[in-house]
Design an enzyme around this catalytic site. Structure first.
Site, PDB file in Angstrom:
ATOM      1  N   ALA A  72       0.866  -1.237   0.193  1.00  9.73           N
ATOM      2  CA  ALA A  72       0.158   0.102   0.022  1.00  9.73           C
ATOM      3  C   ALA A  72       0.952   1.363  -0.167  1.00  9.73           C
ATOM      4  CB  ALA A  72      -0.934  -0.010   1.330  1.00  9.73           C
ATOM      5  N   THR A  73       2.101   1.181   0.700  1.00  9.25           N
ATOM      6  CA  THR A  73       2.782   2.471   0.643  1.00  9.25           C
ATOM      7  C   THR A  73       3.295   2.752  -0.926  1.00  9.25           C
ATOM      8  OG1 THR A  73       3.745   2.051   2.915  1.00  9.25           O
ATOM      9  CG2 THR A  73       5.089   3.539   1.443  1.00  9.25           C
ATOM     10  N   ASN A 152      -6.050   3.227  10.503  1.00 10.13           N
ATOM     11  CA  ASN A 152      -5.252   2.075  10.851  1.00 10.13           C
ATOM     12  C   ASN A 152      -5.165   2.216  12.518  1.00 10.13           C
ATOM     13  OD1 ASN A 152      -3.811   4.734  10.039  1.00 10.13           O
ATOM     14  ND2 ASN A 152      -2.268   3.432  11.238  1.00 10.13           N
ATOM     15  N   GLN A 180      -6.399  -1.104   5.192  1.00  4.91           N
ATOM     16  CA  GLN A 180      -7.179  -1.614   6.472  1.00  4.91           C
ATOM     17  C   GLN A 180      -8.449  -2.137   6.234  1.00  4.91           C
ATOM     18  OE1 GLN A 180      -5.514  -2.114   9.356  1.00  4.91           O
ATOM     19  NE2 GLN A 180      -3.835  -0.985   8.867  1.00  4.91           N
ATOM     20  N   SER A 200      -3.131  -3.867   0.270  1.00  2.46           N
ATOM     21  CA  SER A 200      -1.902  -4.779   0.433  1.00  2.46           C
ATOM     22  C   SER A 200      -2.353  -5.866   1.024  1.00  2.46           C
ATOM     23  CB  SER A 200      -1.410  -3.756   1.908  1.00  2.46           C
ATOM     24  OG  SER A 200      -0.289  -4.508   2.190  1.00  2.46           O
ATOM     25  N   ALA A 201      -1.370  -6.918   0.809  1.00  2.00           N
ATOM     26  CA  ALA A 201      -1.754  -8.531   1.091  1.00  2.00           C
ATOM     27  C   ALA A 201      -1.541  -8.723   2.485  1.00  2.00           C
ATOM     28  CB  ALA A 201      -0.745  -9.346   0.414  1.00  2.00           C
ATOM     29  N   HIS A 202      -0.542  -8.076   3.183  1.00  2.00           N
ATOM     30  CA  HIS A 202      -0.178  -8.663   4.378  1.00  2.00           C
ATOM     31  C   HIS A 202      -1.089  -8.090   5.601  1.00  2.00           C
ATOM     32  CE1 HIS A 202       1.623  -5.172   6.650  1.00  2.00           C
ATOM     33  NE2 HIS A 202       1.816  -4.518   5.364  1.00  2.00           N
ATOM     34  N   THR A 241      10.217  -7.209 -12.675  1.00  6.04           N
ATOM     35  CA  THR A 241       9.796  -8.823 -12.732  1.00  6.04           C
ATOM     36  C   THR A 241       8.390  -8.625 -11.597  1.00  6.04           C
ATOM     37  OG1 THR A 241      11.746  -9.314 -13.610  1.00  6.04           O
ATOM     38  CG2 THR A 241      10.327 -11.153 -12.289  1.00  6.04           C
ATOM     39  N   CYS A 327       4.523   2.263  13.527  1.00  8.58           N
ATOM     40  CA  CYS A 327       5.629   3.098  12.772  1.00  8.58           C
ATOM     41  C   CYS A 327       5.978   4.195  13.736  1.00  8.58           C
ATOM     42  CB  CYS A 327       5.232   3.631  11.330  1.00  8.58           C
ATOM     43  SG  CYS A 327       4.400   2.640  10.185  1.00  8.58           S
TER      44      CYS A 327
END
Lengths: 404, 137
Positions: A72-73, A152, A180, A200-202, A241, A327
């Site tokens: 996401a960043t 978040n 989120q 974002s996946a995580h 890639t 963060c």
């Protein structure tokens, strides 16, 4: 009891089903999706196409509108910088909100240094922006509005559809950071008038290092200036890639999240409510931060008066939670989100964020309630602020005057 | 967040089992320093008799290091005479704790400030008594 993880806004454990879907792409299916001359490449490309289609379906988008990134960043950077630069000459005004993640606020600050005029909308005590304030802020030089889908730290969910409609009406691009929200609450880029969306996946039980940016191609066609150069991947928007295992993991994670969303949201909502009620029943002077209803079902942000957040984190040594956002946990600066919502610096210093997740159990919630109650009681006994508060709220206010 | 990993065992022990928590009533040698807005407040109280610290108590609104520094300070100054108290420095606290992370050194500075302020108040009260007047503030 072993360590309990309740910091699911920071990151999540990879779901075993996601891992299983990813594994072949590290071993037998290791091809480069851009290799056109052999089956290794073709199969990797197929997997990427499948993932792109899956993700598009979840967002109600077209597969061509999905650009894979590292998370996401990066998506936020590409959306904001890319849209700002592509709009050069047409406008230079960007609107965002005070409770955005640094991955938006820091980018906007960078744009400001490059000549952008920036409006940062304030939020109310629940973390919501005022749509009327947004309406008033938009000018004919405004090129982009960036407001997060869900926060978040406190989980407040913005009225995204209303914001999207307003931006459409005024012909301004609307970007939303849905890191989120994606996979937690329904997201529909058509119904919500979203032009750019980061995910974002995580954060949804997928791998770290994989994400996507949704870039609208019709009504309007969004033009972005790429940030990276070096190959035609992702229609030139994001060369490099492709992270095939990560992309497969992202799609698998979002697919599971979509299928299980109604059940999971209800289960986590009930666990969160139990955690909140359990703590409030046992601990006095606790404030719940965020919106009472427009809130992510798995979020709980609490301020424990008279107790400093880091000391409390340490007392909960078998529970992983965070104070403020992860963060900024090395810094002692109070959370910019809580301050924007009108909490004092002192209140912000006393705040903890719980993020429930797929792998938490009722038993863990009960354990955490007990641990929090013990820890707060112990630290309040040590706290001079608690001592002062008790004294001033007590029947008599005593003031000791030094005498010999 | 692996908070515990950043601190040594001495610091953790003083955080988990802080010594001499409490208040000193009826003594002028009490000082509260720091700012709740920055998440650091330390209150130290001393009972001084015949020029020596016979009792020290602390309370802290602060992080792990702040609590450990308060606790260690009350041990170090036990029995000290006023001259020794004057020489008391935050380095003494850091050394006794076996070191603090760089970003937490200010917690030990707070302990030194609290001792200075408590001493200042003690001397002020003693001087005013010596001058024969009751404190009028």
């Amino acid at each position: 009891m072993a360590s309990i993880y309740m910091d699911n806004h920071a990151t999540t454990r990879v779901d075993p089903r996601v891992l299983e879907a990813m594994l072949p792409f590290f071993t037998t299916e290791f091809g480069n999706a851009a290799s056109k001359s052999h089956a290794f490449g073709w199969r990797a490309e197929e997997a990427v196409t499948r993932a792109r289609t899956q993700i598009a379906r979840l967002l109600n988008a077209d597969p061509k509108e999905v650009v894979f990134t590292s998370g996401a960043t990066e998506s936020n950077n590409l959306a904001l910088v890319g849209a700002f630069e592509a709009a050069a000459g047409r406008g230079e005004h960007v609107i965002t909100g005070a409770t955005e993640h640094p991955a938006v606020l820091d980018v906007v600050a960078r744009l400001e240094a490059r000549g952008a005029r920036v409006t940062i909308l304030p939020v109310d005590r629940t973390g919501l922006i005022d749509p009327d304030a947004l309406r008033r802020a938009i000018t004919d030089r405004t090129v982009l509005v960036s407001l997060m889908f869900a926060n978040n730290e406190v989980g407040t969910i913005h009225p995204v559809a209303a914001i999207g409609a307003l931006c459409k009406e005024r012909g301004v691009l609307f970007h939303t950071d849905a890191a989120q929200a994606a996979g937690k609450v329904p997201v529909d880029v058509q119904a919500m008038g979203i032009d750019l969306l980061s995910l974002s996946a995580h954060k949804v039980y997928g791998p770290k290092g994989a994400g996507a940016l949704y870039v609208r191609r019709k009504n309007p066609r969004v033009i972005l200036e790429p940030m990276l150069h070096g190959g035609g991947h992702e229609r030139g928007l994001r060369p490099g890639t492709l992270n095939v295992p990560g992309i497969v993991g992202l799609a698998a994670a979002l697919e599971i999240a979509r299928a299980e969303m109604p059940l999971e949201a209800r289960r986590l909502g009930a666990l969160r409510d139990r955690l909140q009620e359990g703590i409030l029943a046992r601990v006095e002077d606790v404030q719940v931060n965020g919106h009472p209803t427009a809130r992510l079902p798995h979020n709980l942000s609490l301020s424990f008066a008279y107790v400093e957040g880091e000391a409390l984190l340490m007392a909960l040594d078998d529970v992983a939670v965070s104070s403020g956002s992860a963060c900024s946990s090395e810094k002692k600066e109070p959370s910019h989100v809580l301050r924007a919502m009108g909490l004092s610096d002192t209140q912000a210093q006393t705040s903890l964020r719980f993020g429930l997740g797929r792998f938490n159990t009722e038993q863990e919630v009960e354990h955490v309630i007990g641990r929090v109650a013990e820890a707060v009681a112990r630290l309040r006994e040590i706290s001079p602020l608690y001592e002062m508060a008790r004294r001033t709220t007590g029947a008599q206010v005593t003031r000791r005057i030094p005498t010999s | 967040m692996a908070v515990a990993g950043r601190y040594n065992e001495v610091v953790l022990d003083h955080y988990r089992n802080p010594r001499n928590v409490g208040e000193i009533l009826g003594s002028p040698a009490v000082a509260q320093v720091g700012d709740p807005a920055s998440g650091d407040v330390l209150k130290i109280g001393l009972r001084i008799e015949n020029g020596r610290v016979i009792e020290a108590r602390f309370k802290s609104f602060g992080c792990t290091a702040a609590i450990a520094a308060g606790s260690m300070t009350t041990i170090l100054i036990q029995g000290m005479d006023l001259a020794a108290l004057d020489r008391f420095s935050n380095q003494d606290v850091v050394a006794a704790l076996g070191g603090l992370p760089e970003s937490k050194l200010h917690c030990s500075v707070l302990a030194e400030q609290a001792i200075r302020e408590a001493l200042r108040r003690y001397r002020e009260a003693s001087a005013s008594v010596a001058a024969g007047g009751a404190p009028c503030r």
